[in-house]
Scaffold this motif. Structure first.
Motif, short mmCIF file in Angstrom:
data_model
loop_
_atom_site.label_atom_id
_atom_site.label_comp_id
_atom_site.label_asym_id
_atom_site.label_seq_id
_atom_site.Cartn_x
_atom_site.Cartn_y
_atom_site.Cartn_z
N ALA A 176 52.47 -48.29 79.11
CA ALA A 176 52.74 -46.85 78.99
C ALA A 176 54.11 -46.66 78.37
N SER A 177 54.23 -45.72 77.44
CA SER A 177 55.52 -45.39 76.86
C SER A 177 56.41 -44.76 77.94
N GLN A 178 57.66 -45.17 77.99
CA GLN A 178 58.58 -44.69 79.02
C GLN A 178 59.35 -43.44 78.61
N ASP A 179 58.87 -42.72 77.61
CA ASP A 179 59.60 -41.53 77.14
C ASP A 179 59.03 -40.23 77.71
N LYS A 180 58.16 -40.33 78.73
CA LYS A 180 57.56 -39.14 79.33
C LYS A 180 57.92 -39.06 80.81
N ILE A 181 57.87 -37.85 81.35
CA ILE A 181 58.10 -37.66 82.78
C ILE A 181 57.05 -38.42 83.57
N LEU A 182 55.82 -38.41 83.07
CA LEU A 182 54.74 -39.13 83.73
C LEU A 182 54.09 -40.09 82.73
N PRO A 183 54.54 -41.35 82.67
CA PRO A 183 53.90 -42.32 81.78
C PRO A 183 52.45 -42.56 82.20
N THR A 184 51.57 -42.75 81.23
CA THR A 184 50.16 -42.99 81.52
C THR A 184 49.77 -44.38 81.03
N PRO A 185 49.67 -45.35 81.92
CA PRO A 185 49.32 -46.72 81.50
C PRO A 185 47.90 -46.81 80.95
N THR A 186 47.77 -47.46 79.81
CA THR A 186 46.48 -47.70 79.18
C THR A 186 46.19 -49.19 79.21
N CYS A 187 44.93 -49.53 79.49
CA CYS A 187 44.53 -50.93 79.63
C CYS A 187 44.18 -51.54 78.27
N TYR A 188 44.67 -52.78 78.06
CA TYR A 188 44.36 -53.54 76.84
C TYR A 188 43.98 -54.96 77.23
N LYS A 189 43.12 -55.55 76.40
CA LYS A 189 42.67 -56.93 76.61
C LYS A 189 43.02 -57.77 75.40
N ALA A 190 43.47 -59.00 75.65
CA ALA A 190 43.80 -59.92 74.56
C ALA A 190 42.53 -60.35 73.84
#
Length: 531
Positions: A176-190
């Protein structure tokens, strides 16, 4: 549209924990100097300037509206772990909740909400090497609890939902980008390319595998994978009982409903399914909540305690002005932008409550503001009137403008949200009679006058930090007169027993007779400030 209904803060300067403060139509902040009331009031413009700017961290500590210095300056000395936590409650209804979830590459699904209630979200901010960052996110909704731990680069190290837990590995990440009040983590797979075996990251839903495993407890052994995926897409967001009742309506495949009815809402397997499914919905929920927080923050209107002095002439600019700035310096430009009908509507409103009318008068490349008092009938340049008029005018005009029924063509157009107007010391330089009139203007701006006060709904929220007993007493009188419901008003008393302790908050409310309950005797007398 999701709406922010309550707000709170932990470890911001002297405020150790305000708890969640409900946003009522009128919230009055009182207390002696350096008791924390201004810190709480300035939390709102802090959120606004943070939502408007591009930045490295979640909050812009100093900007065009307020200056908290830096994270190191803002964090409370009483915070054991040197962190600041923002808290919000979001009101949700199924008909207002609309989200599209990306389950995997090229696969979308509609996320449904089947419960009504408040979602409580907490974002904890800590100091990083380069800037502050959100280190922890907690979410409680409809009996479900989730927890996300983040590092300062935005990578999740742990995600939990109920009894289910995901820990960081090498093949699956959440970012998640840390430039927001509420970061939204997105899932990624290698993943790897077929040509040169280069590793890249593609969108993924790690919770889907666990969902599929649990769903097979409710299905015939030969059920196809595609059918399992379709069932997973139908699992809504809500309390366990509401989710259970919703899934019981599914008739295809028949084995699913039959097996589901053999399980109970409180059974281990179904609770496990709900925990994993809630984790799978986190990204969609946080996207919507993040948008609600951004909209709420952008719609904050802030007026500073020391507003601009009146000028004899204001230089004319060919700019559309949609909002009065925090000092009221552009008040002449704002009024000059109004149409004839809008200016008439404003003046009718001003004359009703203050006995004055204001007119922008163009002279060459300048504008002067002329004030006409109903009693005298003559026009006077605002610079030749008492200082209080220049302090009162931005408040009155901004309250009027914020409650207009606008169209898309209006310069101050907003989406249908509830703006929060934060005013510090609205009584500054006003005679006690005018301080009391401010209370009438507050109620008028809410649209509660000339209506059933117990049923009316305001279009704005007002947060006012004040030292005025006349303003508060007048609100009590309006409650006693049934002009406004006591449920629409709260008075928050801030106190700091000594400079080495944190602030305490006491919420007082008016009873039906306009008398403040839970209020210290003699609060506005000098003795109350003696410690």
């Amino acid at each position: 549209m999701l709406r922010v209904s309550s707000i709170g803060i932990e470890n911001l300067r002297s405020l150790a924990d305000t708890r969640l403060i409900q946003l009522k139509p009128i919230t009055i902040l009182v207390g002696r100097n350096s008791s924390g009331k201004s810190t709480f009031a300035r939390l709102f413009p802090l959120l606004k300037q943070s939502a408007e700017a591009s930045k490295k961290g979640p909050l812009l500590w100093w900007g065009r509206l307020v200056d908290f210095g830096s994270f190191e300056d803002a964090v409370s000395r009483y915070a054991p772990d040197e962190s600041i936590t923002l808290k919000f409650a979001i009101d949700t209804k199924p008909e207002e909740f609309r989200s599209i979830s990306r389950r995997s590459v090229g696969r979308l699904s509609l996320v449904r909400l089947v419960s009504t209630g408040s979602v409580v979200i907490k974002a904890t901010i800590k100091r990083g090497k380069n800037s502050a960052y959100v280190s922890k996110i907690e979410l409680d909704a409809f009996g479900n609890s989730a927890f996300i731990q983040l590092d300062e680069h935005g990578f999740a190290t742990e995600i939990s939902s109920g009894s289910y837990k995901w820990s960081k590995g090498s093949q699956v990440i959440f970012y998640a980008s840390q430039d927001k009040i509420l970061p939204t983590p997105t899932c990624y797979k290698a993943a790897s390319t077929d040509t040169n075996n280069t590793t890249y990251w593609e969108p993924h839903d790690v919770f889907r595998i666990e969902q599929a495993k649990i769903l097979r407890y409710f299905l015939h052994g030969n059920t196809a994978e595609e059918k399992v995926r379709q069932l997973a897409d139908k699992i809504p967001i809500g309390s366990n009982s509401d989710v259970y009742n919703s899934l019981c309506q599914i008739t295809n495949p028949q084995s699913f409903r039959e097996n589901l009815l053999h399980h109970t809402v409180d059974g281990y397997t179904f609770r496990r399914l709900c925990d994993v499914s809630f984790a799978s919905h986190l990204e969609s929920m946080m996207d919507l909540i993040g948008s609600a927080l951004k909209t709420f923050s952008e719609e904050v209107i802030y007026l500073e305690p020391l507003r601009a002095n009146a000028q004899r002439y204001y230089r004319q600019q060919s700019l559309a002005v949609g909002e009065i700035d925090s000092k009221g310096e552009n008040i002449a430009m704002f009024l000059d932008n109004l149409s004839w009908s809008q200016l008439k509507d404003l003046n009718d409103w001003m004359e009703k409550h203050f006995g004055i009318r204001v007119t922008p008068s163009k002279q060459g490349g300048h504008i002067s503001l002329k004030i006409k008092q109903s009693a005298s009938g003559g026009e006077t340049n605002i610079a030749d009137m008492g200082f209080g008029f220049s302090q009162m005018l931005p408040i009155a005009v901004q309250l009027w403008a914020a409650t207009l029924k606008t169209t898309n063509s209006a310069p101050w157009h907003r989406d249908p949200v509830r703006p929060t107007i934060v005013i510090e010391q609205p009584e500054l330089h006003l005679h006690p009679d005018y301080q009391a009139k401010i209370a009438d203007v507050f109620v008028a701006a809410l649209g509660l006058e000339d209506s059933d006060a117990t049923k009316a709904r305001s279009k704005i929220n007002i947060v006012a930090e004040t030292h005025s007993a006349d303003l508060i007493n007048r609100i009590g009188a309006l409650v006693a007169e049934k002009t406004i419901s006591p449920d629409a008003v709260q008075v928050i008393l801030f106190d700091q027993p000594n400079p080495q302790s944190s602030s305490t908050l006491t919420i007082a409310q008016f009873d039906a007779d306009g008398v403040l309950t839970n209020w210290p005797t003699g609060f506005f007398t000098p003795s109350v400030y003696t410690h």
